[in-house]
Design a protein around this motif. Structure first.
Motif, short mmCIF file in Angstrom:
data_model
loop_
_atom_site.label_atom_id
_atom_site.label_comp_id
_atom_site.label_asym_id
_atom_site.label_seq_id
_atom_site.Cartn_x
_atom_site.Cartn_y
_atom_site.Cartn_z
N CYS A 161 0.83 -1.21 0.00
CA CYS A 161 0.00 0.00 0.00
C CYS A 161 0.87 1.26 0.00
CB CYS A 161 -0.93 0.00 1.21
SG CYS A 161 -2.20 -1.28 1.18
N PHE A 162 1.96 1.25 0.75
CA PHE A 162 2.84 2.41 0.79
C PHE A 162 3.53 2.62 -0.56
CE2 PHE A 162 6.60 4.85 1.95
CZ PHE A 162 6.05 5.81 2.77
N ALA A 163 3.94 1.54 -1.21
CA ALA A 163 4.56 1.67 -2.53
C ALA A 163 3.55 2.21 -3.55
CB ALA A 163 5.11 0.32 -2.98
N ALA A 164 2.29 1.75 -3.47
CA ALA A 164 1.25 2.25 -4.38
C ALA A 164 0.99 3.73 -4.14
CB ALA A 164 -0.03 1.43 -4.20
N TYR A 165 0.99 4.13 -2.88
CA TYR A 165 0.80 5.56 -2.58
C TYR A 165 1.95 6.39 -3.12
CZ TYR A 165 0.55 9.90 0.05
OH TYR A 165 0.52 11.23 0.39
N GLY A 166 3.18 5.90 -3.01
CA GLY A 166 4.32 6.62 -3.56
C GLY A 166 4.22 6.77 -5.07
N PHE A 167 3.71 5.76 -5.74
CA PHE A 167 3.53 5.84 -7.20
C PHE A 167 2.51 6.92 -7.56
CE2 PHE A 167 1.45 4.62 -11.13
CZ PHE A 167 2.52 4.39 -11.97
N VAL A 168 1.36 6.92 -6.87
CA VAL A 168 0.32 7.91 -7.14
C VAL A 168 0.80 9.32 -6.80
CG1 VAL A 168 -2.02 8.64 -6.56
CG2 VAL A 168 -1.50 6.21 -6.83
N LEU A 169 1.51 9.46 -5.68
CA LEU A 169 2.02 10.77 -5.28
C LEU A 169 3.00 11.32 -6.31
CD1 LEU A 169 2.35 13.03 -3.15
CD2 LEU A 169 4.15 11.64 -2.11
N PHE A 174 4.28 15.21 -10.64
CA PHE A 174 4.74 15.49 -12.00
C PHE A 174 3.70 16.26 -12.80
CE2 PHE A 174 7.68 11.56 -11.89
CZ PHE A 174 8.64 12.32 -11.24
N SER A 175 2.44 15.93 -12.63
CA SER A 175 1.40 16.66 -13.35
C SER A 175 1.32 18.11 -12.90
CB SER A 175 0.05 15.97 -13.14
OG SER A 175 -0.33 16.00 -11.77
N LEU A 176 1.53 18.37 -11.61
CA LEU A 176 1.52 19.75 -11.13
C LEU A 176 2.79 20.50 -11.53
CD1 LEU A 176 0.04 19.31 -7.54
CD2 LEU A 176 -1.11 20.14 -9.58
N ALA A 201 9.38 21.22 -3.25
CA ALA A 201 8.37 20.37 -2.62
C ALA A 201 8.58 18.90 -2.99
CB ALA A 201 6.97 20.83 -3.03
N VAL A 202 9.03 18.64 -4.21
CA VAL A 202 9.32 17.27 -4.62
C VAL A 202 10.47 16.70 -3.81
CG1 VAL A 202 10.01 15.81 -6.56
CG2 VAL A 202 8.45 17.70 -6.94
N TYR A 203 11.52 17.50 -3.60
CA TYR A 203 12.64 17.03 -2.79
C TYR A 203 12.20 16.77 -1.34
CZ TYR A 203 15.16 19.09 -6.73
OH TYR A 203 15.60 19.41 -7.97
N CYS A 204 11.35 17.64 -0.80
CA CYS A 204 10.89 17.45 0.58
C CYS A 204 10.07 16.17 0.73
CB CYS A 204 10.08 18.66 1.02
SG CYS A 204 11.04 20.18 1.20
N THR A 205 9.13 15.95 -0.19
CA THR A 205 8.33 14.72 -0.11
C THR A 205 9.18 13.48 -0.34
OG1 THR A 205 7.74 14.98 -2.46
CG2 THR A 205 6.23 15.90 -0.83
N GLY A 206 10.18 13.59 -1.22
CA GLY A 206 11.07 12.45 -1.44
C GLY A 206 11.88 12.11 -0.21
#
Length: 843
Positions: A161-169, A174-176, A201-206
């Motif tokens: 579930c966590f890997a799937a959430y990372g994929f969706v996130l 990327f779309s934003l 923000a991408v670096y922070c979430t990563g």
């Protein structure tokens, strides 16, 4: 009104947290039987205030109250049923908010390549992803027992579930990133920002994702396979975003970004996936199981090479170009040479294979693959570093006339000659591995001592040390005139030759013969180092600052620091150790670290003001990041109680009065203390320099600093930005730069220059700025002192002292923003103080 309601909701929220479980001196709840009712009332008031701040209809106010109640029940009881209740209420709240705010908006978002959706639909997708995240937290934050817990743990439902959430996130981010801001909301004062989502923000979430994965893996809440997949996607996302702005003339659409992310994630998964395998222990390398042999061959010969080849074009080539300085957002950007790409790819294969075999076969086996991987790693680094010495064009031909002209000027003949130094170093290593330059002592059948060992060591030292020194000198000073290059190269070659011989002898000689190493090391440190530093200073040149990029001092210190670090590593790798070997290794470690710090701050300064090139990474000054990346050198320090080798001796056979830097109190328990002490010391020293010394006219000491532009007053600070005439008479910069004065007013460089100039007593117009920064520095010292003492002695300070000193770091960050090193020191005190509080409360 909205601000007032948000503030009121925050106050009630803090009151709710304070009131929860609060007891009086008799051990009874404050409100007695009404304690739980009062807690729910405070929680409801906080939720109502937050809900009213969004201006919903009055009929919808019970929904945020129900959300707060369900969330509180879930946190307190840790039961999954309340997590699902929270998801349901969250869904209701978001549905009402989306219908109330986004129904009549017509903006669209490209969620996947070629697929547009309305902003309302995108908000629903975000809501679904958040609900999915709440379910994941419920699976992790769960009370013992429960229905299906064993099944979920067996099949790693949480990790999937966590890997799937990372994929969706990642897909949503990327779309934003590719979504431009609406015209009516675009900020005209922020030049260059055209997207609704930033790369920071991408670096922070990563980074946050990686920290969460590390914690879940350490707590054994997810399995290794899920951790590898999720962390690879997070790192791949960050790599794709880092290299994407530096590409010129390529497709930068959403499909290209997503494809680069997928390829980078697959590459990282392939490299890291062996760590998810269970190691195979065998008694001898000849008894390797058949299944293990098949796995090793399939990974090393088929899977890994195919993935590396597939990722060359989209990931490795732009990443190599970014790291080597080829790619930049300018018209003269070029691609790395084909030989460089081949070399780095081969080195990546060698490192991956060595890592896989050592982890999968820890007790032996796969020796052939280890040798092939080690040789491939050396050859790959040799080919990549010496690429300028060989003829060949770049991998991508320039498509523009100006690009072709500027590309031909990037790599000149002087820089190319430096590659032959690496050729010499590689030949020395090859001759040492194959036998002609055997570095060990070779005794004949009669047991007589080898009389040619020292000659072989000198030949190896000349070929390897001089070759490496020549490469560094030409890469650094190729734009200078002949005399400075010749004098600096001669000094560096002498130091590198002695350093190579000393390092090799320190590794191979027996303990009884270590006195020879002590003599060479003493000569290298006490005599040769200062003498040749003075000789190199004769080569003063106006082309570069001595301690900046291309300067004689930075080049000399880079070579000396490199070989001092190599000596430390080789001495630490010895099987037989004494207090003298450890002491001399510690001296080499300290010299290497000091040289690195001097070179870093000589090149980038305190904040990068007046420095040409990249000065910040993700908004952080390069000097701060380089300090944090170079400080782990201090982890090579070795104490008397830190060696686990059985072949250790407490006394040295050499009759020497000085045994180096012997650290009797450094053990395995406080191994992190030197790293912390060194980092904090550098940041505090840099802050003191910025306050008291920066801009005081150090050009008077021309022996060390030459006639380079030295800032001596407030106006000179800004002349780095505007190019205006200096009041000190040193000379003016390019007057064309004054035309860009208005366009750079709001840039980061201007902000950094303004803040830094107001923090020093020699550059500030008022004493208030330096005084505030001095107060900020003093505010960080108590926390840093407690942190350093705690890490070194292992004795935690009093809880009250840490609590009193901890908020002072926030004050230092607020009033000391002009000096990046001060902010970094305060951040260390803030994080370290929080960790100390947790350690003291939960020993």
């Amino acid at each position: 009104l909205a601000t007032f309601l948000l503030s009121l909701g925050t106050i009630f929220g803090y009151a709710t947290i304070w009131f929860f479980g609060r007891q009086n001196s008799n051990g009874e709840f404050l409100m007695g039987d009404y304690h739980e009712d009062t807690f729910q009332l405070l929680l409801g008031l906080s939720a109502v205030c937050f809900g009213l701040s969004c201006s919903p209809p009055w009929a919808a106010l019970p929904i945020p109250m129900l959300l707060a109640e369900s969330l509180a029940l879930w946190v307190i009881t840790k039961q999954l049923r309340y997590a699902f209740l929270t998801v349901f209420v969250f869904f209701t709240c978001c549905t009402i908010l989306i219908a109330y705010r986004l129904t009549f908006l017509t903006e669209t978002v490209e969620i996947i390549p070629g697929k547009q959706m309305l902003l309302k639909t995108f908000a629903k997708v975000s809501m679904s992803a958040t609900m999915w995240l709440i379910i994941i937290i419920g699976l992790v934050h769960r009370a013992p027992g429960g229905v299906g817990r064993d099944f979920m743990k067996k099949w790693d439902v949480t990790g999937a579930c966590f890997a799937a959430y990372g994929f969706v996130l990642s897909a949503m981010e990327f779309s934003l990133l590719r979504q431009p801001m609406p015209v009516y909301s675009r900020d005209s004062f922020e030049f260059g920002r055209v997207a609704v989502y930033s790369a920071s923000a991408v670096y922070c979430t990563g980074l946050l994702t990686l920290i969460i994965i590390w914690h879940l893996k350490a707590q054994k809440l997810i399995k290794g396979e899920s951790a590898v997949v999720a962390s690879s996607m997070a790192l791949g996302k960050m790599i794709a975003v880092i290299i994407e702005p530096n590409l010129v003339g390529v497709d930068n659409s959403l499909s290209a970004l997503c494809l680069r992310w997928i390829v980078a994630s697959l590459l990282l998964m392939t490299i890291c996936f062996p760590y998810a395998l269970r190691p195979v222990y065998i008694k001898s390398s000849s008894q390797l199981p058949k299944n293990a042999s098949i796995i090793v061959v399939a990974y090393c010969a088929v899977i890994l090479p195919l993935i590396i080849i597939a990722s060359v074009r989209l990931v490795l080539e732009p990443l190599i170009g970014l790291l080597t300085g080829h790619n930049s957002a300018a018209f003269y950007a070029t691609s790395p040479k084909f030989s460089e790409i081949i070399g780095y790819s081969a080195a990546l294969w060698g490192v991956s294979v060595l890592s896989m075999v050592n982890h999968y076969l820890p007790s032996g086996g796969g020796e052939v693959w280890k040798r092939v991987a080690a040789l491939t790693l050396i050859m790959g680094l040799f080919v990549s570093f010496s690429a300028p010495a060989f003829p060949g064009s770049t991998s991508n031909e320039p498509s523009d006339l100006f690009l072709s002209v500027s590309s031909s000027m990037v790599v000149d003949s002087e820089v190319a000659t430096g590659g032959w130094g690496l050729v010499s170093a590689f030949l020395a290593v090859l001759l040492a591995l194959t036998g002609p330059l055997e570095l060990r002592e070779m005794k004949d059948s009669a047991g007589r001592k080898d009389s040619r060992q020292f000659l072989r060591l000198m030949i190896f030292g000349l070929m390897f040390g001089c070759g490496l020194a020549w490469f560094i000198v030409m890469q650094s000073m190729s734009k200078d005139v002949f005399i400075p290059i010749f004098v600096t190269a001669f000094s560096c070659m002498v130091m590198s030759t002695l350093g190579t011989v000393c390092a090799v002898m320190g590794y191979f000689l027996e303990t009884q013969e270590f006195g020879e190493v002590e003599q060479i090391a003493n000569v290298w440190t006490v005599v040769a180092f200062p003498v040749f530093f003075v000789i190199s200073s004769v080569s003063l040149s106006a082309h570069a600052h001595p301690f900046g990029i291309g300067g004689w001092a930075s080049t000399y210190l880079s070579v000396c620091g490199l070989f001092a670090g190599a000596f430390c590593i080789l001495v630490r790798m010895r099987k037989d150790k004494t207090s003298t070997t450890r002491g001399y290794g510690n001296v080499g470690c300290i010299i290497s670290w000091l040289c690195a710090m001097i070179v870093i701050y000589g090149r980038y300064g305190i904040a990068g003001v007046g420095v040409v090139g990249v000065t910040t990474v993700v908004g952080i000054p390069v000097s701060i990041l380089a300090t944090l990346c170079s400080s782990p050198i201090l982890l090579l320090l070795e104490g008397e109680g830190s060696s686990s080798s059985k072949h250790t001796h407490q006394r040295s056979s050499a009759k020497s009065k000085w045994h180096g830097l012997v650290l009797t109190k450094l053990t395995r328990r406080n191994w992190i203390a030197p790293l912390l002490i060194g980092t904090v010391g550098v940041f505090v020293t840099a802050s003191l320099y910025a306050i008291f010394l920066r801009g005081c006219g150090l050009s008077k000491f021309s022996f060390l600093f030459g006639t380079y532009d030295v800032i001596t007053n407030h106006e000179d600070v800004f002349s780095h930005i505007f190019g205006s005439k200096r009041t000190t008479g040193i000379g003016a910069l390019d007057d064309v730069a004054t035309m860009a004065q208005k366009s750079v007013v709001h840039t980061k460089t201007m902000i950094a220059a303004a803040r830094l100039s107001g923090s020093g007593i020699w550059t500030a117009k008022s004493i208030l700025g330096p005084f505030m920064h001095l107060v900020g520095l003093a505010a960080t010292l108590p926390s840093l002192q407690y942190l350093v003492k705690h890490s070194w002695y292992g004795k935690a300070p009093l809880f009250g002292k840490v609590v009193l000193a901890w908020p002072l770091n926030i004050l230092a960050i607020i009033i000391g923003r002009g000096i990046p090193s001060l902010v970094a020191a305060a951040t260390i005190g803030l994080i370290g103080g929080a960790l100390q509080l947790i350690t003291i409360k939960n020993p």
